[in-house]
Write a protein that holds these residues in place. Sequence first.
Motif, PDB file in Angstrom:
ATOM      1  N   GLN A   1       0.899  -1.198   0.015  1.00 43.52           N
ATOM      2  CA  GLN A   1       0.155  -0.028   0.083  1.00 43.52           C
ATOM      3  C   GLN A   1       0.838   1.228   0.071  1.00 43.52           C
ATOM      4  O   GLN A   1       0.468   2.135  -0.555  1.00 43.52           O
ATOM      5  N   GLU A   2       1.884   1.202   0.630  1.00 45.75           N
ATOM      6  CA  GLU A   2       2.977   2.550   0.775  1.00 45.75           C
ATOM      7  C   GLU A   2       3.493   2.539  -0.610  1.00 45.75           C
ATOM      8  O   GLU A   2       3.616   3.766  -1.019  1.00 45.75           O
ATOM      9  N   ALA A   3       3.987   1.643  -1.093  1.00 49.83           N
ATOM     10  CA  ALA A   3       4.464   1.706  -2.514  1.00 49.83           C
ATOM     11  C   ALA A   3       3.256   2.258  -3.552  1.00 49.83           C
ATOM     12  O   ALA A   3       3.673   3.061  -4.323  1.00 49.83           O
ATOM     13  N   LEU A   4       2.238   1.765  -3.400  1.00 49.71           N
ATOM     14  CA  LEU A   4       1.312   2.098  -4.484  1.00 49.71           C
ATOM     15  C   LEU A   4       0.839   3.651  -4.256  1.00 49.71           C
ATOM     16  O   LEU A   4       0.443   4.359  -5.152  1.00 49.71           O
ATOM     17  N   VAL A   5       0.748   4.157  -3.068  1.00 52.31           N
ATOM     18  CA  VAL A   5       0.133   5.380  -2.777  1.00 52.31           C
ATOM     19  C   VAL A   5       1.275   6.661  -2.970  1.00 52.31           C
ATOM     20  O   VAL A   5       1.178   7.790  -2.636  1.00 52.31           O
ATOM     21  N   GLY A   6       2.591   6.198  -2.740  1.00 52.90           N
ATOM     22  CA  GLY A   6       3.733   7.051  -2.695  1.00 52.90           C
ATOM     23  C   GLY A   6       3.946   7.728  -4.015  1.00 52.90           C
ATOM     24  O   GLY A   6       3.487   7.426  -5.095  1.00 52.90           O
ATOM     25  N   ARG A   7       5.159   8.244  -4.286  1.00 54.00           N
ATOM     26  CA  ARG A   7       5.521   8.932  -5.540  1.00 54.00           C
ATOM     27  C   ARG A   7       6.582   7.862  -6.070  1.00 54.00           C
ATOM     28  O   ARG A   7       7.060   6.936  -5.751  1.00 54.00           O
ATOM     29  N   GLU A   8       6.337   7.838  -7.435  1.00 59.03           N
ATOM     30  CA  GLU A   8       6.892   6.845  -8.313  1.00 59.03           C
ATOM     31  C   GLU A   8       6.719   5.470  -8.200  1.00 59.03           C
ATOM     32  O   GLU A   8       7.490   4.805  -7.532  1.00 59.03           O
ATOM     33  N   PRO A   9       5.313   5.235  -7.930  1.00 61.00           N
ATOM     34  CA  PRO A   9       4.717   3.898  -7.432  1.00 61.00           C
ATOM     35  C   PRO A   9       5.372   2.683  -8.296  1.00 61.00           C
ATOM     36  O   PRO A   9       5.628   1.533  -7.713  1.00 61.00           O
ATOM     37  N   ILE A  10       5.427   2.933  -9.698  1.00 55.80           N
ATOM     38  CA  ILE A  10       6.042   1.839 -10.507  1.00 55.80           C
ATOM     39  C   ILE A  10       7.434   1.396 -10.062  1.00 55.80           C
ATOM     40  O   ILE A  10       7.794   0.232 -10.120  1.00 55.80           O
ATOM     41  N   TRP A  11       8.130   2.455  -9.883  1.00 57.17           N
ATOM     42  CA  TRP A  11       9.734   2.101  -9.299  1.00 57.17           C
ATOM     43  C   TRP A  11       9.793   1.333  -8.095  1.00 57.17           C
ATOM     44  O   TRP A  11      10.503   0.422  -8.024  1.00 57.17           O
ATOM     45  N   TRP A  12       9.025   1.751  -7.180  1.00 56.92           N
ATOM     46  CA  TRP A  12       8.972   1.184  -5.697  1.00 56.92           C
ATOM     47  C   TRP A  12       8.245  -0.236  -6.086  1.00 56.92           C
ATOM     48  O   TRP A  12       8.845  -1.513  -5.215  1.00 56.92           O
ATOM     49  N   LEU A  13       7.389  -0.426  -6.805  1.00 61.57           N
ATOM     50  CA  LEU A  13       6.812  -1.847  -7.151  1.00 61.57           C
ATOM     51  C   LEU A  13       7.928  -2.696  -7.690  1.00 61.57           C
ATOM     52  O   LEU A  13       8.043  -4.142  -7.199  1.00 61.57           O
ATOM     53  N   ILE A  14       8.693  -2.344  -8.597  1.00 62.84           N
ATOM     54  CA  ILE A  14       9.625  -3.110  -9.264  1.00 62.84           C
ATOM     55  C   ILE A  14      10.628  -3.534  -8.019  1.00 62.84           C
ATOM     56  O   ILE A  14      10.927  -4.654  -7.978  1.00 62.84           O
ATOM     57  N   LEU A  15      10.922  -2.554  -7.075  1.00 61.73           N
ATOM     58  CA  LEU A  15      12.275  -2.927  -6.287  1.00 61.73           C
ATOM     59  C   LEU A  15      11.510  -3.875  -5.126  1.00 61.73           C
ATOM     60  O   LEU A  15      12.308  -4.929  -4.541  1.00 61.73           O
ATOM     61  N   GLN A  16      10.000  -3.770  -4.786  1.00 61.82           N
ATOM     62  CA  GLN A  16       9.430  -4.634  -4.030  1.00 61.82           C
ATOM     63  C   GLN A  16       9.462  -6.085  -4.731  1.00 61.82           C
ATOM     64  O   GLN A  16       9.481  -7.154  -4.045  1.00 61.82           O
ATOM     65  N   GLY A  17       9.241  -6.268  -6.025  1.00 64.19           N
ATOM     66  CA  GLY A  17       9.323  -7.274  -6.651  1.00 64.19           C
ATOM     67  C   GLY A  17      10.447  -8.151  -6.974  1.00 64.19           C
ATOM     68  O   GLY A  17      10.628  -9.288  -6.497  1.00 64.19           O
ATOM     69  N   LEU A  18      11.639  -7.217  -6.798  1.00 64.08           N
ATOM     70  CA  LEU A  18      12.939  -7.879  -6.798  1.00 64.08           C
ATOM     71  C   LEU A  18      13.116  -8.603  -5.400  1.00 64.08           C
ATOM     72  O   LEU A  18      13.582  -9.701  -5.167  1.00 64.08           O
ATOM     73  N   ASN A  19      12.745  -7.884  -4.250  1.00 63.15           N
ATOM     74  CA  ASN A  19      12.750  -8.436  -2.777  1.00 63.15           C
ATOM     75  C   ASN A  19      12.015  -9.612  -2.704  1.00 63.15           C
ATOM     76  O   ASN A  19      12.385 -10.575  -2.171  1.00 63.15           O
ATOM     77  N   TYR A  20      10.546  -9.701  -3.381  1.00 61.70           N
ATOM     78  CA  TYR A  20       9.932 -10.600  -3.030  1.00 61.70           C
ATOM     79  C   TYR A  20      10.387 -12.019  -3.848  1.00 61.70           C
ATOM     80  O   TYR A  20      10.095 -13.071  -3.214  1.00 61.70           O
ATOM     81  N   PHE A  21      11.049 -11.865  -5.026  1.00 65.40           N
ATOM     82  CA  PHE A  21      11.467 -13.066  -5.523  1.00 65.40           C
ATOM     83  C   PHE A  21      12.967 -13.014  -5.225  1.00 65.40           C
ATOM     84  O   PHE A  21      13.728 -14.078  -5.981  1.00 65.40           O
ATOM     85  N   ASP A  22      13.176 -12.658  -4.123  1.00 67.17           N
ATOM     86  CA  ASP A  22      14.840 -12.787  -3.643  1.00 67.17           C
ATOM     87  C   ASP A  22      15.795 -12.653  -4.624  1.00 67.17           C
ATOM     88  O   ASP A  22      16.990 -13.304  -4.727  1.00 67.17           O
ATOM     89  N   LEU A  23      15.690 -11.506  -5.391  1.00 71.35           N
ATOM     90  CA  LEU A  23      16.843 -11.184  -6.317  1.00 71.35           C
ATOM     91  C   LEU A  23      17.643 -10.014  -5.956  1.00 71.35           C
ATOM     92  O   LEU A  23      17.159  -9.220  -5.099  1.00 71.35           O
TER      93      LEU A  23
END
Length: 350
Positions: A59-81
């Motif tokens: 939720q913090e990633a979606l409502v913050g600035r540059e949400p797509i960038w933060w979702l990419i970083l969250q995705g890397l963490n989620y997949f342990d990359l």
Amino acid sequence: MNLLFLLRLGLKGKLKLQGEVYFLILAALFLFSAFRYEVGCDWSGYYFQFIGAEQQTLQEALVGREPIWWLILQGLNYFDLSYPWSNVISSAIFFVGVHGLARRQPDRLAFLILLFPILIVNMPMSGIRQGAATGLLCLAFAAFIDRKVIRFVFWTLVASGLHSSASVFLMLSPLAMGAYTRTRLLMSALLAVPGLLIMAGGENAEMAAERYINSGVDAFGAAFRVAILAISGLYFLAYLRSRWRTAFPEDYGLVHLGAMAMVLIGFMVPISSVIGDRLGYYLIPLQTMIFARLPYLHLKRSRQIQVAAPYFGLALVFTVWAQLSWIFQECYLPYNSWLFGFPGGLSYWR
């Protein structure tokens, strides 16, 4: 860089071979950019963002600035990359976007090579977030040429989700429909307001103002890059405009608007050369279109000099920058890659 310029010179007139070499150079530049290791001025800064995303909720990633960038970083963490994969993703977005605009050029190889000295070195090899946004804006520019308004708005919004400064280009949406009527120009002016407010608001803007305006910090290289843009815009408006309209009417409107923006960016230098420089990066693909198409325009005087000038000029700027800038020495040398192994050093690996 000099080898790239010599390669383009050696392939003059060999159209089929140019097309084949283009894809080899595109792939090589992607690998060179994507798999660098501890190279680029923003390497550590983006690593801390990568670490911060691990502590961030969806939720913090979606409502913050540059949400797509933060979702990419969250995705890397989620997949342990590991963190270096963020550079691969950013470079992939950049070069896909660049190819989307390059394939519309009569000489795509020249277009790609002329992007290297300034845009490629500074964006996908350093400022990866804005680099990805620049690639997406290249797709938006292609949609503008095709008068696909919805597609233009879509790609610009996605780019803004990576770097909020790209939202300024939403002002071009009414002009993507066709002729520049007074109504459409007024709509464009009104649409510029939200983008400017987005850039002016928030902690990032306050930080930029503190660093680049109130502190008196000035980027010597930035002033040169903005000056090159301004000169390019003036050159187009004063000498190439009518020639371009005759030779390339389909994208005359986009390049004409880009040239005017290049000149206006020059007026930002007294306020902050750095902020002008950041906005100017988005205009470099349009500047490069001008440079790469000079051989196809009806140039009456000094034709060979005008065609060669961008190559010699960019080579000179890059050489002086590489030799005299301590920032270049600190950020880009030595060049390391993890493509064929995992270098030691800081723990960027999981």
